[in-house]
Design a protein around this motif. Sequence first.
Motif, PDB file in Angstrom:
ATOM      1  N   CYS A  93       0.829  -1.207   0.000  1.00  0.00           N
ATOM      2  CA  CYS A  93       0.000   0.000   0.000  1.00  0.00           C
ATOM      3  C   CYS A  93       0.862   1.256   0.000  1.00  0.00           C
ATOM      4  CB  CYS A  93      -0.917   0.040   1.230  1.00  0.00           C
ATOM      5  SG  CYS A  93      -0.046  -0.011   2.795  1.00  0.00           S
ATOM      6  N   TYR A  94       0.201   2.375  -0.247  1.00  0.00           N
ATOM      7  CA  TYR A  94       0.788   3.696  -0.064  1.00  0.00           C
ATOM      8  C   TYR A  94       0.365   4.144   1.336  1.00  0.00           C
ATOM      9  CZ  TYR A  94       2.071   8.515  -1.274  1.00  0.00           C
ATOM     10  OH  TYR A  94       2.655   9.761  -1.323  1.00  0.00           O
ATOM     11  N   ILE A  95       1.220   4.893   2.003  1.00  0.00           N
ATOM     12  CA  ILE A  95       0.938   5.331   3.372  1.00  0.00           C
ATOM     13  C   ILE A  95       1.062   6.849   3.423  1.00  0.00           C
ATOM     14  CG2 ILE A  95       1.663   5.146   5.797  1.00  0.00           C
ATOM     15  CD1 ILE A  95       3.155   2.491   4.871  1.00  0.00           C
ATOM     16  N   ALA A 126       0.524   2.265 -10.396  1.00  0.00           N
ATOM     17  CA  ALA A 126       1.520   3.061 -11.128  1.00  0.00           C
ATOM     18  C   ALA A 126       1.146   4.542 -11.097  1.00  0.00           C
ATOM     19  CB  ALA A 126       1.603   2.571 -12.559  1.00  0.00           C
ATOM     20  N   TYR A 127       2.019   5.356 -10.532  1.00  0.00           N
ATOM     21  CA  TYR A 127       1.739   6.772 -10.287  1.00  0.00           C
ATOM     22  C   TYR A 127       1.740   7.581 -11.578  1.00  0.00           C
ATOM     23  CZ  TYR A 127       2.700  11.401  -8.106  1.00  0.00           C
ATOM     24  OH  TYR A 127       2.691  12.704  -7.693  1.00  0.00           O
ATOM     25  N   LEU A 128       2.660   7.271 -12.477  1.00  0.00           N
ATOM     26  CA  LEU A 128       2.766   8.072 -13.715  1.00  0.00           C
ATOM     27  C   LEU A 128       2.242   7.296 -14.931  1.00  0.00           C
ATOM     28  CD1 LEU A 128       6.234   9.794 -13.101  1.00  0.00           C
ATOM     29  CD2 LEU A 128       3.988  10.866 -12.962  1.00  0.00           C
ATOM     30  N   GLN A 161       2.752  24.138   0.221  1.00  0.00           N
ATOM     31  CA  GLN A 161       3.806  24.286  -0.778  1.00  0.00           C
ATOM     32  C   GLN A 161       3.488  23.546  -2.065  1.00  0.00           C
ATOM     33  OE1 GLN A 161       7.538  25.028   2.236  1.00  0.00           O
ATOM     34  NE2 GLN A 161       7.542  23.121   1.082  1.00  0.00           N
ATOM     35  N   TYR A 162       2.596  22.548  -1.945  1.00  0.00           N
ATOM     36  CA  TYR A 162       2.272  21.729  -3.123  1.00  0.00           C
ATOM     37  C   TYR A 162       1.419  22.449  -4.151  1.00  0.00           C
ATOM     38  CZ  TYR A 162       4.999  17.739  -1.957  1.00  0.00           C
ATOM     39  OH  TYR A 162       6.077  16.923  -1.740  1.00  0.00           O
ATOM     40  N   LEU A 163       0.932  23.653  -3.835  1.00  0.00           N
ATOM     41  CA  LEU A 163       0.228  24.424  -4.868  1.00  0.00           C
ATOM     42  C   LEU A 163       1.169  24.671  -6.045  1.00  0.00           C
ATOM     43  CD1 LEU A 163      -1.758  26.959  -2.701  1.00  0.00           C
ATOM     44  CD2 LEU A 163      -2.681  25.110  -4.109  1.00  0.00           C
ATOM     45  N   ILE A 218      13.880  10.538  -0.194  1.00  0.00           N
ATOM     46  CA  ILE A 218      14.418   9.302   0.385  1.00  0.00           C
ATOM     47  C   ILE A 218      14.694   8.290  -0.733  1.00  0.00           C
ATOM     48  CG2 ILE A 218      13.779   7.381   1.921  1.00  0.00           C
ATOM     49  CD1 ILE A 218      12.440   9.803   3.612  1.00  0.00           C
ATOM     50  N   SER A 219      13.893   8.328  -1.783  1.00  0.00           N
ATOM     51  CA  SER A 219      14.200   7.478  -2.956  1.00  0.00           C
ATOM     52  C   SER A 219      15.467   7.993  -3.633  1.00  0.00           C
ATOM     53  CB  SER A 219      13.063   7.515  -3.968  1.00  0.00           C
ATOM     54  OG  SER A 219      11.818   7.521  -3.357  1.00  0.00           O
ATOM     55  N   ARG A 220      15.652   9.297  -3.631  1.00  0.00           N
ATOM     56  CA  ARG A 220      16.876   9.893  -4.190  1.00  0.00           C
ATOM     57  C   ARG A 220      18.104   9.363  -3.464  1.00  0.00           C
ATOM     58  NH1 ARG A 220      20.185  14.150  -2.677  1.00  0.00           N
ATOM     59  NH2 ARG A 220      21.043  15.494  -4.334  1.00  0.00           N
ATOM     60  N   GLY A 254      10.899   8.805  -6.740  1.00  0.00           N
ATOM     61  CA  GLY A 254       9.972   9.281  -5.711  1.00  0.00           C
ATOM     62  C   GLY A 254       9.253   8.072  -5.146  1.00  0.00           C
ATOM     63  N   THR A 255       8.680   8.241  -3.979  1.00  0.00           N
ATOM     64  CA  THR A 255       7.982   7.109  -3.374  1.00  0.00           C
ATOM     65  C   THR A 255       6.831   6.643  -4.251  1.00  0.00           C
ATOM     66  OG1 THR A 255       8.594   7.828  -1.186  1.00  0.00           O
ATOM     67  CG2 THR A 255       6.659   6.400  -1.351  1.00  0.00           C
ATOM     68  N   ALA A 256       6.010   7.590  -4.696  1.00  0.00           N
ATOM     69  CA  ALA A 256       4.868   7.200  -5.518  1.00  0.00           C
ATOM     70  C   ALA A 256       5.340   6.703  -6.878  1.00  0.00           C
ATOM     71  CB  ALA A 256       3.904   8.374  -5.663  1.00  0.00           C
TER      72      ALA A 256
END
Length: 310
Positions: A93-95, A126-128, A161-163, A218-220, A254-256
């Motif tokens: 899952c995603y958390i 799949a996110y993308l 910030q995500y705007l 963190i994936s980086r 990225g995580t997603a």
Amino acid sequence: MSRADYIWMNGDFVPWDEAQVHVLTHALHYGTGVFEGIRAYETERGPAIFRHHEHLERLKRSAALYYMELPYQLEKLREATHELIARNGLRSCYIRPLVYRGHGPMGLDPLSNPVEVSIAVWEWGAYLGDEAKARGVRAKVSSWRRISPDSLIPHAKASGQYLNSVLAKIEVSHAGYEEAILLDDHGHVCEGTGENIFVVMDGKIVTPPQTASILDGISRRSAIKIARDLGLEVTERDVARAELTLADEVFMTGTAAELTPVREIDDHPVGGGEVGPITREVQRVFDDALCGRAERYREWLDVVEVPSTV
Ligand code: PPE
């Protein structure tokens, strides 16, 4: 979006549809929240959360940057997440933990509003897009610059910030691309809307440094470690926009999105337009690490223990 049975809210396991907030929640008006994106994968030893501790540490630091003190110890949030995954019967899952200023006085001073915490989990594929990880995505450099450290905190994973990412994402998806690449306020390459970026040139990997307004992904960090362990040279330095199109290979982490190749940028094919060998190799080990198939990176996994109360 797929649903789960329960969401954890301020200490309780609440049915999915009942996990609600008041319309005067401070974070809804002013973006005063911080969050994390974490994934758990099905492994031989059960569901395992990738680099859970590092994500929780970043959550705490993001909160501190916005003057919020977590009302729970990180270990308590870790245990709650384990129990939530178990109660929802999820294998992978995603958390999404969220720490936010709740309902209280209105106005910009948030300091007397309560700090609320929720954790949601759900299955997120799949996110993308389905083909992204195999064939790569088509990306475009956005006309929006990534938030500058002069006015916000690129190192904090803060809701408001995500705007910035939302504007960039809308812009490029209207133009028919799958992902946006943002430049920083100096015009250097920064990152995607929800991913860090890497370019490969002459067999060497380059990625923008901490000072280029990136989120310290963190994936980086994981991809850098894996690439170096594979004997590849990784340099953190400013990347010019033109280097994106001159590169032999480009990928994002990225995580997603996990590790996703980029096959086209601003209508230029990257390299030959096929996923390159270095991207493939780092991606292969990265995916093995996520799913517990790489012995060397086992310590990155927090295996979900099903509490006896479930
Ligand atoms: N930069 C940004 C701006 C970002 O949002 C993320 C994660 C990253 C880099 C990579 O960080 P990390 O996951 O630690 O490797 N983006 C999260 C949110 C995505 C969303 O759509 O929501 C994620 O991948 O979970």
